[in-house]
Design a protein around this motif. Structure first.
Motif, PDB file in Angstrom:
ATOM      1  N   ASP A 138       0.822  -1.216   0.000  1.00 13.15           N
ATOM      2  CA  ASP A 138       0.000   0.000   0.000  1.00 13.15           C
ATOM      3  C   ASP A 138       0.852   1.260   0.000  1.00 13.15           C
ATOM      4  OD1 ASP A 138      -2.226  -1.624   0.026  1.00 13.15           O
ATOM      5  OD2 ASP A 138      -2.629  -1.377   2.168  1.00 13.15           O
ATOM      6  N   PHE A 139       1.969   1.247   0.711  1.00  8.55           N
ATOM      7  CA  PHE A 139       2.815   2.438   0.782  1.00  8.55           C
ATOM      8  C   PHE A 139       3.323   2.850  -0.589  1.00  8.55           C
ATOM      9  CE2 PHE A 139       7.193   4.019   0.793  1.00  8.55           C
ATOM     10  CZ  PHE A 139       6.976   5.270   1.352  1.00  8.55           C
ATOM     11  N   TRP A 140       3.906   1.932  -1.330  1.00 10.42           N
ATOM     12  CA  TRP A 140       4.523   2.290  -2.603  1.00 10.42           C
ATOM     13  C   TRP A 140       3.498   2.700  -3.642  1.00 10.42           C
ATOM     14  CZ3 TRP A 140       9.524   3.248  -2.733  1.00 10.42           C
ATOM     15  CH2 TRP A 140      10.328   2.689  -1.740  1.00 10.42           C
ATOM     16  N   ARG A 141       2.274   2.226  -3.507  1.00 11.57           N
ATOM     17  CA  ARG A 141       1.240   2.534  -4.495  1.00 11.57           C
ATOM     18  C   ARG A 141       0.344   3.705  -4.082  1.00 11.57           C
ATOM     19  NH1 ARG A 141      -0.001  -1.570  -8.214  1.00 11.57           N
ATOM     20  NH2 ARG A 141      -2.241  -1.355  -7.892  1.00 11.57           N
ATOM     21  N   ALA A 142       0.537   4.222  -2.870  1.00  8.15           N
ATOM     22  CA  ALA A 142      -0.302   5.328  -2.395  1.00  8.15           C
ATOM     23  C   ALA A 142      -0.072   6.582  -3.230  1.00  8.15           C
ATOM     24  CB  ALA A 142      -0.012   5.601  -0.925  1.00  8.15           C
ATOM     25  N   PRO A 143      -1.124   7.370  -3.489  1.00  8.76           N
ATOM     26  CA  PRO A 143      -0.997   8.545  -4.354  1.00  8.76           C
ATOM     27  C   PRO A 143       0.043   9.557  -3.889  1.00  8.76           C
ATOM     28  CG  PRO A 143      -3.311   8.000  -3.985  1.00  8.76           C
ATOM     29  CD  PRO A 143      -2.518   7.116  -3.070  1.00  8.76           C
ATOM     30  N   VAL A 157      10.398   4.923  -6.131  1.00 12.18           N
ATOM     31  CA  VAL A 157       8.940   4.823  -6.204  1.00 12.18           C
ATOM     32  C   VAL A 157       8.503   4.447  -7.622  1.00 12.18           C
ATOM     33  CG1 VAL A 157       6.757   5.992  -5.771  1.00 12.18           C
ATOM     34  CG2 VAL A 157       8.770   6.573  -4.391  1.00 12.18           C
ATOM     35  N   VAL A 158       9.038   5.149  -8.597  1.00 10.13           N
ATOM     36  CA  VAL A 158       8.688   4.871  -9.988  1.00 10.13           C
ATOM     37  C   VAL A 158       9.032   3.429 -10.346  1.00 10.13           C
ATOM     38  CG1 VAL A 158       9.154   5.493 -12.385  1.00 10.13           C
ATOM     39  CG2 VAL A 158       8.954   7.286 -10.654  1.00 10.13           C
ATOM     40  N   GLY A 159      10.221   2.987  -9.931  1.00  7.95           N
ATOM     41  CA  GLY A 159      10.654   1.626 -10.230  1.00  7.95           C
ATOM     42  C   GLY A 159       9.809   0.577  -9.540  1.00  7.95           C
ATOM     43  N   ALA A 160       9.453   0.832  -8.262  1.00  7.90           N
ATOM     44  CA  ALA A 160       8.614  -0.131  -7.538  1.00  7.90           C
ATOM     45  C   ALA A 160       7.249  -0.241  -8.190  1.00  7.90           C
ATOM     46  CB  ALA A 160       8.477   0.290  -6.081  1.00  7.90           C
ATOM     47  N   ARG A 161       6.660   0.888  -8.519  1.00  9.36           N
ATOM     48  CA  ARG A 161       5.321   0.859  -9.115  1.00  9.36           C
ATOM     49  C   ARG A 161       5.314   0.147 -10.462  1.00  9.36           C
ATOM     50  NH1 ARG A 161       3.172   7.050  -7.854  1.00  9.36           N
ATOM     51  NH2 ARG A 161       2.662   6.691  -5.653  1.00  9.36           N
ATOM     52  N   SER A 162       6.348   0.377 -11.259  1.00 13.28           N
ATOM     53  CA  SER A 162       6.369  -0.257 -12.575  1.00 13.28           C
ATOM     54  C   SER A 162       6.470  -1.770 -12.453  1.00 13.28           C
ATOM     55  CB  SER A 162       7.518   0.297 -13.411  1.00 13.28           C
ATOM     56  OG  SER A 162       8.779  -0.132 -12.922  1.00 13.28           O
ATOM     57  N   ARG A 163       7.232  -2.246 -11.471  1.00 11.80           N
ATOM     58  CA  ARG A 163       7.328  -3.704 -11.273  1.00 11.80           C
ATOM     59  C   ARG A 163       6.042  -4.253 -10.675  1.00 11.80           C
ATOM     60  NH1 ARG A 163      11.875  -0.749 -12.539  1.00 11.80           N
ATOM     61  NH2 ARG A 163      13.552  -2.137 -13.254  1.00 11.80           N
ATOM     62  N   MET A 164       5.461  -3.527  -9.713  1.00 12.06           N
ATOM     63  CA  MET A 164       4.242  -4.008  -9.069  1.00 12.06           C
ATOM     64  C   MET A 164       3.100  -4.173 -10.073  1.00 12.06           C
ATOM     65  SD  MET A 164       4.348  -1.782  -5.561  1.00 12.06           S
ATOM     66  CE  MET A 164       5.162  -2.431  -4.082  1.00 12.06           C
ATOM     67  N   ALA A 165       3.115  -3.352 -11.111  1.00 16.36           N
ATOM     68  CA  ALA A 165       2.048  -3.451 -12.112  1.00 16.36           C
ATOM     69  C   ALA A 165       2.012  -4.819 -12.772  1.00 16.36           C
ATOM     70  CB  ALA A 165       2.238  -2.357 -13.163  1.00 16.36           C
ATOM     71  N   PHE A 166       3.167  -5.490 -12.831  1.00 14.23           N
ATOM     72  CA  PHE A 166       3.219  -6.800 -13.472  1.00 14.23           C
ATOM     73  C   PHE A 166       2.540  -7.890 -12.645  1.00 14.23           C
ATOM     74  CE2 PHE A 166       6.583  -4.620 -15.742  1.00 14.23           C
ATOM     75  CZ  PHE A 166       6.505  -5.136 -17.023  1.00 14.23           C
ATOM     76  N   ILE A 167       2.392  -7.646 -11.339  1.00 12.12           N
ATOM     77  CA  ILE A 167       1.870  -8.708 -10.461  1.00 12.12           C
ATOM     78  C   ILE A 167       0.623  -8.277  -9.694  1.00 12.12           C
ATOM     79  CG2 ILE A 167       4.080  -9.884 -10.202  1.00 12.12           C
ATOM     80  CD1 ILE A 167       4.461  -8.424  -7.526  1.00 12.12           C
TER      81      ILE A 167
END
Length: 281
Positions: A138-143, A157-167
């Motif tokens: 939730d932290f990394w994806r919070a607005p 943050v940008v890198g975490a979100r881009s990877r999280m989108a895959f899963i």
């Protein structure tokens, strides 16, 4: 350096530690707000340089029955040239990425999650289930996370979100205390990141504790666990977590696998005077 030196029997299973290379960090980043004289003395006592911090990156696999779990996935090819070596080292460990059934994250910093996909934006472990602590996800994806992050860490943050989108369509979230796999207990160790998790593996002659980045330095984290770490997002909470963790691990005599301890990162926390030391083995 052999990449799969670390092996631990855990009852009916086995842990294997594979190198993802190492990071190259200035010591001024790792420990920016501590007594420099004491810092240099501790480092010198361990034969370590005072101007650079080059921690190893140790990725742990747990094989039990028909399951093969990996704790964190390394840096991948786009973080640091000295890291991202996991895939090329897997052959020595006798591991095929297609075998991995479970991917378990301690947290979402680049050296722990950016290895989720390869150069072709394909999942490295395509057939796995993915698990992360709820607070971390939730932290990394919070607005508001990107705007609140210091400029030098916005790429995290940008890198975490881009990877999280895959899963995001297959992620399984959990809370501290959960048994995420049989005999694998999630232990909340916040501070390094808001939802940082470590894991206690039960079932063998002795428990094994996967530290993640709750412990980051082979000398400083043990001699002065109360010192703030520059890599911790909440430095005060990170220090409190580290102090409590050192006491617990020394008391329970749990073997540890430290992601950033000297490869393969396996050993024990031992009391030494009013502090602690890492005993490899």
């Amino acid at each position: 350096m052999a990449s799969a030196l670390g092996r631990i029997e855990t009852g009916e299973g086995e842990l294997t530690v594979v190198s993802d290379g190492h990071l190259s960090l200035p010591m001024s980043f790792s420990f920016p707000d501590v007594d420099k004289t004491e810092l240099e003395a501790i480092l010198a006592g361990h034969g370590l340089p005072a101007d650079a911090n080059n921690p190893d990156c140790n990725v742990t696999f747990l094989r039990r029955g028909d399951r093969l779990a990996i704790f964190d996935v390394g840096s991948g090819p786009n973080f640091m040239p000295s890291a991202g070596k996991l895939i090329e080292n897997l052959g020595e460990a006798g591991i095929d990425p297609s075998e991995v059934t479970d991917v378990i994250f301690t947290h979402a910093h680049p050296d722990h999650i950016w290895g989720l996909v390869d150069d072709f934006d394909e999942l490295v472990f395509p057939d796995a289930a993915y698990r992360m602590g709820s607070a971390e996800w939730d932290f990394w994806r919070a607005p508001g996370t990107l705007d609140a992050m210091p400029e030098e860490r916005k790429t995290f943050v940008v890198g975490a979100r881009s990877r999280m989108a895959f899963i995001e369509d297959r992620i399984e979230l959990f809370e501290p205390g959960a048994e995420i796999l049989p005999g694998v207990e999630a232990v909340g160790t916040p501070g390094h990141t808001p939802g940082h998790m470590s894991f206690m593996i039960h079932g063998g002659a002795e428990p094994v504790f996967i530290t993640g980045d709750a412990i980051t330095h082979v000398a400083i984290s043990f001699a002065r666990p109360d010192w703030p770490s520059g890599s911790d997002q909440d430095r005060e909470l990170g220090a409190r977590t580290r102090v409590a963790l050192m006491d617990r691990l020394a008391s329970e005599r749990a073997r540890i696998v430290g992601f950033h301890l000297p490869h393969p990162g396996i050993g024990f926390v031992e009391r030494e005077g009013g502090a602690y030391r890492f005993a490899a083995g």
